[in-house]
Write an enzyme that holds these catalytic residues in place. Structure first.
Site, PDB file in Angstrom:
ATOM      1  N   HIS A 121       0.846  -1.205   0.000  1.00  0.00           N
ATOM      2  CA  HIS A 121       0.000   0.000   0.000  1.00  0.00           C
ATOM      3  C   HIS A 121       0.878   1.250   0.000  1.00  0.00           C
ATOM      4  O   HIS A 121       1.847   1.330   0.748  1.00  0.00           O
ATOM      5  CB  HIS A 121      -0.867  -0.027   1.270  1.00  0.00           C
ATOM      6  CG  HIS A 121      -1.913   1.021   1.296  1.00  0.00           C
ATOM      7  ND1 HIS A 121      -1.836   2.109   2.118  1.00  0.00           N
ATOM      8  CD2 HIS A 121      -3.068   1.142   0.617  1.00  0.00           C
ATOM      9  CE1 HIS A 121      -2.908   2.862   1.947  1.00  0.00           C
ATOM     10  NE2 HIS A 121      -3.674   2.297   1.041  1.00  0.00           N
ATOM     11  N   LYS A 229     -19.770   6.917 -14.432  1.00  0.00           N
ATOM     12  CA  LYS A 229     -18.561   7.719 -14.697  1.00  0.00           C
ATOM     13  C   LYS A 229     -17.430   7.324 -13.738  1.00  0.00           C
ATOM     14  O   LYS A 229     -16.287   7.126 -14.142  1.00  0.00           O
ATOM     15  CB  LYS A 229     -18.873   9.208 -14.576  1.00  0.00           C
ATOM     16  CG  LYS A 229     -19.922   9.652 -15.596  1.00  0.00           C
ATOM     17  CD  LYS A 229     -20.263  11.110 -15.435  1.00  0.00           C
ATOM     18  CE  LYS A 229     -21.413  11.471 -16.362  1.00  0.00           C
ATOM     19  NZ  LYS A 229     -21.846  12.853 -16.200  1.00  0.00           N
TER      20      LYS A 229
HETATM   21  P1  NAI Z   1     -11.391  13.956  -0.536  1.00  0.00           P
HETATM   22  O1  NAI Z   1     -12.804  13.632  -0.885  1.00  0.00           O
HETATM   23  O2  NAI Z   1     -11.112  14.425   0.845  1.00  0.00           O
HETATM   24  O3  NAI Z   1     -10.848  15.083  -1.544  1.00  0.00           O
HETATM   25  C1  NAI Z   1     -10.879  14.883  -2.946  1.00  0.00           C
HETATM   26  C2  NAI Z   1     -10.316  16.125  -3.628  1.00  0.00           C
HETATM   27  O4  NAI Z   1     -11.275  17.179  -3.546  1.00  0.00           O
HETATM   28  C3  NAI Z   1      -9.030  16.672  -3.020  1.00  0.00           C
HETATM   29  O5  NAI Z   1      -8.159  17.060  -4.056  1.00  0.00           O
HETATM   30  C4  NAI Z   1      -9.478  17.884  -2.240  1.00  0.00           C
HETATM   31  O6  NAI Z   1      -8.450  18.858  -2.185  1.00  0.00           O
HETATM   32  C5  NAI Z   1     -10.636  18.361  -3.078  1.00  0.00           C
HETATM   33  N1  NAI Z   1     -11.598  19.114  -2.293  1.00  0.00           N
HETATM   34  C6  NAI Z   1     -12.274  18.702  -1.190  1.00  0.00           C
HETATM   35  N2  NAI Z   1     -13.070  19.669  -0.737  1.00  0.00           N
HETATM   36  C7  NAI Z   1     -12.895  20.723  -1.581  1.00  0.00           C
HETATM   37  C8  NAI Z   1     -13.461  22.023  -1.668  1.00  0.00           C
HETATM   38  N3  NAI Z   1     -14.353  22.479  -0.777  1.00  0.00           N
HETATM   39  N4  NAI Z   1     -13.061  22.826  -2.675  1.00  0.00           N
HETATM   40  C9  NAI Z   1     -12.148  22.406  -3.591  1.00  0.00           C
HETATM   41  N5  NAI Z   1     -11.592  21.193  -3.561  1.00  0.00           N
HETATM   42  C10 NAI Z   1     -11.964  20.376  -2.582  1.00  0.00           C
HETATM   43  O7  NAI Z   1     -10.431  12.738  -0.874  1.00  0.00           O
HETATM   44  P2  NAI Z   1     -10.752  11.160  -0.800  1.00  0.00           P
HETATM   45  O8  NAI Z   1     -11.438  10.750  -2.054  1.00  0.00           O
HETATM   46  O9  NAI Z   1     -11.404  10.852   0.503  1.00  0.00           O
HETATM   47  O10 NAI Z   1      -9.271  10.552  -0.787  1.00  0.00           O
HETATM   48  C11 NAI Z   1      -8.432  10.725   0.358  1.00  0.00           C
HETATM   49  C12 NAI Z   1      -7.056  10.191   0.114  1.00  0.00           C
HETATM   50  O11 NAI Z   1      -7.074   8.793   0.064  1.00  0.00           O
HETATM   51  C13 NAI Z   1      -6.349  10.629  -1.166  1.00  0.00           C
HETATM   52  O12 NAI Z   1      -5.145  11.242  -0.773  1.00  0.00           O
HETATM   53  C14 NAI Z   1      -6.061   9.354  -1.930  1.00  0.00           C
HETATM   54  O13 NAI Z   1      -4.807   9.357  -2.609  1.00  0.00           O
HETATM   55  C15 NAI Z   1      -6.058   8.339  -0.814  1.00  0.00           C
HETATM   56  N6  NAI Z   1      -6.383   6.996  -1.272  1.00  0.00           N
HETATM   57  C16 NAI Z   1      -5.365   6.083  -1.373  1.00  0.00           C
HETATM   58  C17 NAI Z   1      -5.626   4.780  -1.752  1.00  0.00           C
HETATM   59  C18 NAI Z   1      -4.515   3.796  -1.876  1.00  0.00           C
HETATM   60  O14 NAI Z   1      -4.794   2.620  -2.055  1.00  0.00           O
HETATM   61  N7  NAI Z   1      -3.268   4.179  -1.801  1.00  0.00           N
HETATM   62  C19 NAI Z   1      -6.993   4.332  -2.060  1.00  0.00           C
HETATM   63  C20 NAI Z   1      -7.984   5.390  -1.979  1.00  0.00           C
HETATM   64  C21 NAI Z   1      -7.678   6.669  -1.574  1.00  0.00           C
END
Ligand code: NAI
Length: 355
Positions: A121, A229
């Site tokens: 991971h 999508k």
């Molecule tokens: P999230 O839903 O918190 O954010 C998604 C994106 O939306 C981010 O770029 C954030 O800056 C942007 N965003 C959020 N609120 C905003 C607002 N009010 N205005 C403008 N932009 C806004 O992220 P999510 O989907 O919960 O993912 C969290 C982390 O989990 C990520 O860093 C991802 O890389 C990681 N992840 C890693 C996995 C792995 O297997 N390595 C698997 C799944 C996720």
């Protein structure tokens, strides 16, 4: 009742995690890199990918499912392409090393497409694309994760939460960083609702029949963002970071909690673009800074205080935590401070089990 928090300086948190990883068996330099990565996540408020994971990683390291002295090799397959063979090392270290090869290639040849093959991971993808943007590169990173999401119209989990991260440099101090899972919500949010016995919105997940559920205990599949999508995007990620590297795909991708004594064989792909091969770099960065300014000037909709650019809220949290310290739940802090490597609680083949 909300859990009590301890506020730690970034360096103190990183040191605590490094000690734990070394005790679990990681080499000191690897332990340091993973601890740095997890501190980056916690400091930006992405706690799902920070200290909360230390015990799980430690259990996998201690049980042999992470190669401690990996035989890393970089296979250059073309002028701008290559595969970093990770030997099932901890993903944060493997992906970070692969990124350096990609950065050098993109600087020299304008573009780099570099895969990371057979890793554990790799955490929060922002960490990698942030580093690339600091080098004035545009970056895209995708990776596989455990099959927990139902395909659009289906009932059984097939793809992972397969994240996509994108970054671009600006004239300001910080790059634009967009980083998201391709499911509506991360699994951690369901666990949180379970622990509080809260209902979840019907748009997050399905039960074992494939019907939307508001009961977090009945969740047996996560829903892709925006129906077909998001489903298409998670498939794209799986193809780019799995099949393209000859790795297991879809439902054949290993589960986070199944057999902690075996390597996970996960894949990740970096696509880096050097803007100066396409346009004037300074103009490019100035335009992105102007884009941010214009977005900030956009009048906020009812219920919003302002328009933010992707990654901005993480940065605001990071700056705040530099002053207040990083909030860590007391339970995790106590574990980090203890002599215990792990409590043998993650080796469970059901990804949806109550933990
Ligand atoms: P999230 O839903 O918190 O954010 C998604 C994106 O939306 C981010 O770029 C954030 O800056 C942007 N965003 C959020 N609120 C905003 C607002 N009010 N205005 C403008 N932009 C806004 O992220 P999510 O989907 O919960 O993912 C969290 C982390 O989990 C990520 O860093 C991802 O890389 C990681 N992840 C890693 C996995 C792995 O297997 N390595 C698997 C799944 C996720």
């Amino acid at each position: 009742m909300s859990e009590e928090l301890v506020y730690l300086k970034a360096k103190d948190l990183q040191d605590l995690m490094q000690v734990k990883f070394e005790r679990a068996g990681l080499l000191p330099e690897h332990a340091q890199e993973v601890a740095k990565h997890l501190t980056y996540a916690d400091s930006r408020g992405v706690h799902s990918h920070g200290a909360v994971r230390v015990e799980y990683y430690s259990e996998r390291i201690a049980k042999g499912g992470t190669t401690i002295t990996p035989n890393f090799s970089f296979e250059k397959t073309g002028p701008s392409t290559g595969v970093f063979h990770a030997d099932n090392a901890i993903g944060h270290v493997a992906a970070r090393k692969a990124l350096d090869y990609a950065i050098d290639m993109a600087k020299e040849n304008g573009v780099a497409v570099v895969g990371v093959s057979q890793m554990g991971h790799s955490g929060m993808l922002s960490y990698y694309v942030d580093i690339a943007a600091q080098q004035d590169l545009v970056a895209l990173a995708v990776c596989q994760s455990d099959p927990m999401s139902v395909p659009f119209g289906g009932t059984k989990p097939y793809f992972g939460t397969n994240p996509i991260a994108f970054s671009a440099p600006t004239n300001g101090e910080r790059p634009i960083i967009f980083d998201m899972a391709t499911t509506v919500q991360a699994w951690g949010k369901i666990l949180d609702a379970r622990s509080k016995d809260n209902e979840i919105p019907p748009t997050w997940a399905v039960d074992e029949t494939g019907a939307p559920t508001t009961d977090p205990h009945k969740v047996r599949g996560l829903l892709p963002i925006s129906g077909p999508k998001g489903y298409g995007l998670m498939m794209m990620v799986d193809i780019l970071s799995g099949s393209l590297l000859g790795l297991p795909f879809g439902q054949h991708v290993s589960s986070m909690y199944a057999d902690l004594s075996a390597g996970r064989n996960l894949g990740q792909l970096f696509i880096l673009i050097n803007p100066s091969y396409f346009t004037d770099l300074d103009k490019f960065k100035a335009n992105l800074s102007k884009m941010i300014d214009e977005l900030h000037e956009n009048s906020p909709a009812p219920g919003f205080d302002q328009v933010y650019y992707p990654g901005e809220l993480s940065e605001i949290r990071h700056n705040k935590h530099e002053e207040t310290g990083i909030p860590i739940p007391t339970g995790i802090y106590n574990y980090l401070q203890s002599e215990v490597v792990h409590n043998n609680q993650y080796d469970n083949s059901d990804a949806f089990a109550e933990k």
